[in-house]
Design a protein around this motif. Structure first.
Motif, PDB file in Angstrom:
ATOM      1  N   UNK A 109      -5.715  88.951  75.141  1.00 24.18           N
ATOM      2  CA  UNK A 109      -4.457  89.594  75.079  1.00 24.18           C
ATOM      3  C   UNK A 109      -3.293  88.948  74.408  1.00 24.18           C
ATOM      4  N   UNK A 110      -3.086  87.602  74.552  1.00 21.82           N
ATOM      5  CA  UNK A 110      -2.070  86.705  74.148  1.00 21.82           C
ATOM      6  C   UNK A 110      -2.475  86.531  72.691  1.00 21.82           C
ATOM      7  N   UNK A 111      -3.791  86.219  72.362  1.00 24.07           N
ATOM      8  CA  UNK A 111      -4.130  85.826  71.013  1.00 24.07           C
ATOM      9  C   UNK A 111      -4.223  86.797  70.234  1.00 24.07           C
ATOM     10  N   UNK A 112      -4.412  88.018  70.545  1.00 26.12           N
ATOM     11  CA  UNK A 112      -4.220  89.284  69.661  1.00 26.12           C
ATOM     12  C   UNK A 112      -2.732  89.502  69.142  1.00 26.12           C
ATOM     13  N   UNK A 115      -1.945  86.168  66.755  1.00 24.54           N
ATOM     14  CA  UNK A 115      -2.556  86.102  65.670  1.00 24.54           C
ATOM     15  C   UNK A 115      -2.367  87.466  64.828  1.00 24.54           C
ATOM     16  N   UNK A 116      -2.226  88.498  65.395  1.00 23.37           N
ATOM     17  CA  UNK A 116      -2.084  89.837  64.474  1.00 23.37           C
ATOM     18  C   UNK A 116      -0.635  90.240  64.534  1.00 23.37           C
ATOM     19  N   UNK A 117       0.295  89.649  65.424  1.00 19.87           N
ATOM     20  CA  UNK A 117       1.698  90.304  65.554  1.00 19.87           C
ATOM     21  C   UNK A 117       1.676  91.581  65.903  1.00 19.87           C
ATOM     22  N   UNK A 118       0.903  91.734  67.020  1.00 15.67           N
ATOM     23  CA  UNK A 118       0.825  93.040  67.601  1.00 15.67           C
ATOM     24  C   UNK A 118       2.342  92.969  68.817  1.00 15.67           C
ATOM     25  N   UNK A 119       3.054  93.867  68.903  1.00 19.43           N
ATOM     26  CA  UNK A 119       4.142  93.782  69.840  1.00 19.43           C
ATOM     27  C   UNK A 119       3.581  93.721  71.299  1.00 19.43           C
ATOM     28  N   UNK A 120       2.865  94.580  71.413  1.00 20.78           N
ATOM     29  CA  UNK A 120       2.172  94.980  73.074  1.00 20.78           C
ATOM     30  C   UNK A 120       0.747  95.075  73.074  1.00 20.78           C
ATOM     31  N   UNK A 121       0.164  94.614  74.012  1.00 23.28           N
ATOM     32  CA  UNK A 121      -1.419  94.502  73.904  1.00 23.28           C
ATOM     33  C   UNK A 121      -1.631  94.825  75.570  1.00 23.28           C
ATOM     34  N   UNK A 177       3.650 104.105  68.519  1.00 22.58           N
ATOM     35  CA  UNK A 177       2.080 104.437  68.221  1.00 22.58           C
ATOM     36  C   UNK A 177       1.250 103.604  68.724  1.00 22.58           C
ATOM     37  N   UNK A 178      -0.115 103.594  68.655  1.00 23.05           N
ATOM     38  CA  UNK A 178      -0.895 102.768  69.479  1.00 23.05           C
ATOM     39  C   UNK A 178      -2.347 102.907  68.904  1.00 23.05           C
ATOM     40  N   UNK A 200      -3.367  98.547  72.066  1.00 17.40           N
ATOM     41  CA  UNK A 200      -2.391  97.867  70.935  1.00 17.40           C
ATOM     42  C   UNK A 200      -1.357  98.837  70.373  1.00 17.40           C
ATOM     43  N   UNK A 201       0.078  98.350  70.758  1.00 17.23           N
ATOM     44  CA  UNK A 201       0.818  99.329  70.860  1.00 17.23           C
ATOM     45  C   UNK A 201       2.067  98.659  70.048  1.00 17.23           C
TER      46      UNK A 201
END
Length: 232
Positions: A109-112, A115-121, A177-178, A200-201
């Motif tokens: 969760x933290x690496x996504x 690494x990919x600048x996803x606000x919420x996972x 969006x997600x 991913x949201x």
């Protein structure tokens, strides 16, 4: 009796007739080369009258500019793909270096996010071994969510319409969006039942829109599935 003049009036020559004649008579301008010097056009850029040669040069410059734009776009896409590949490799390296299996869900969760600048996972798993049944990612998953995850043959992207997976996030109220990524044994698209799901949201309604490609998300799902299968 119909005279040639009347025939000409009844069947006037059209622009298509002229175009077809010139197309099928390539030596016309060789016999009438002086006509080329008298042909004039209105430039769409300066709105002034230009010669045939000038107009041809303008058209050639426009084609060259378009080709340059396409080449730059290809280079930009290539650079973005290289950067994305590097991020995936760094993420995969982190998964390999995580020796404590109980830490894997949190690391993923933290690496996504990083690494990919996803606000919420968010992540949920089911069917794990007894020793991992106390992990937070195993709690609060309904049977409907499990069935839904198994029904996905590829990642889903779109607007937040009230999916249960949104409740797995810290700021569920701030999701527009997600992307929902099923986790299963085997390659992406296989018919194996899912044993988990990633969400991913973003608050940006266009971040995970329904028209975006899902190949990259599928690779994320495959790597996460391979790593998390060790918890089963």
């Amino acid at each position: 009796m119909t005279t040639p003049v009347n025939q000409a009036l009844a069947n006037p020559i059209t622009e298509d007739d002229i175009a077809n004649y010139l197309a099928n008579t390539p030596d016309f301008f060789q016999r009438h080369a002086e006509l080329l010097a008298t042909v004039q056009f209105t430039s769409p850029h300066s709105h002034r009258t230009v010669s045939l040669q000038e107009r041809q040069a303008e058209m050639l410059r426009e084609k060259i500019k378009l080709l340059e734009q396409r080449i730059m776009e290809m280079i930009r896409n290539g650079n973005e793909n290289v950067m994305l590949s590097d991020k995936i490799l760094r993420w995969a390296r982190t998964l390999f270096l995580t020796t404590n299996l109980a830490d894997l869900p949190t690391e993923i969760v933290q690496e996504i996010k990083d690494q990919f600048a996803v606000p919420q996972v968010g992540l949920r798993l089911w069917g794990v071994a007894d020793e991992f049944s106390g992990l937070g990612c195993v709690q609060g998953v309904s049977d409907d969510a499990k069935v839904f995850a198994s029904s996905l043959t590829e990642p889903f992207c779109g607007l937040n319409t009230g999916f249960e997976a949104v409740s797995w996030l810290e700021e569920a109220h701030n999701v527009s969006s997600l992307a929902l990524i099923p986790l299963r044994s085997g390659p992406a698209g296989s018919a194996a039942p899912a044993f988990g799901m990633l969400v991913l949201a973003s608050s940006d309604a266009q971040r995970f829109n329904s028209g975006m490609g899902t190949e990259f998300l599928a690779r994320i799902g495959e790597l996460a599935s391979a790593a998390l299968s060790r918890l089963r």
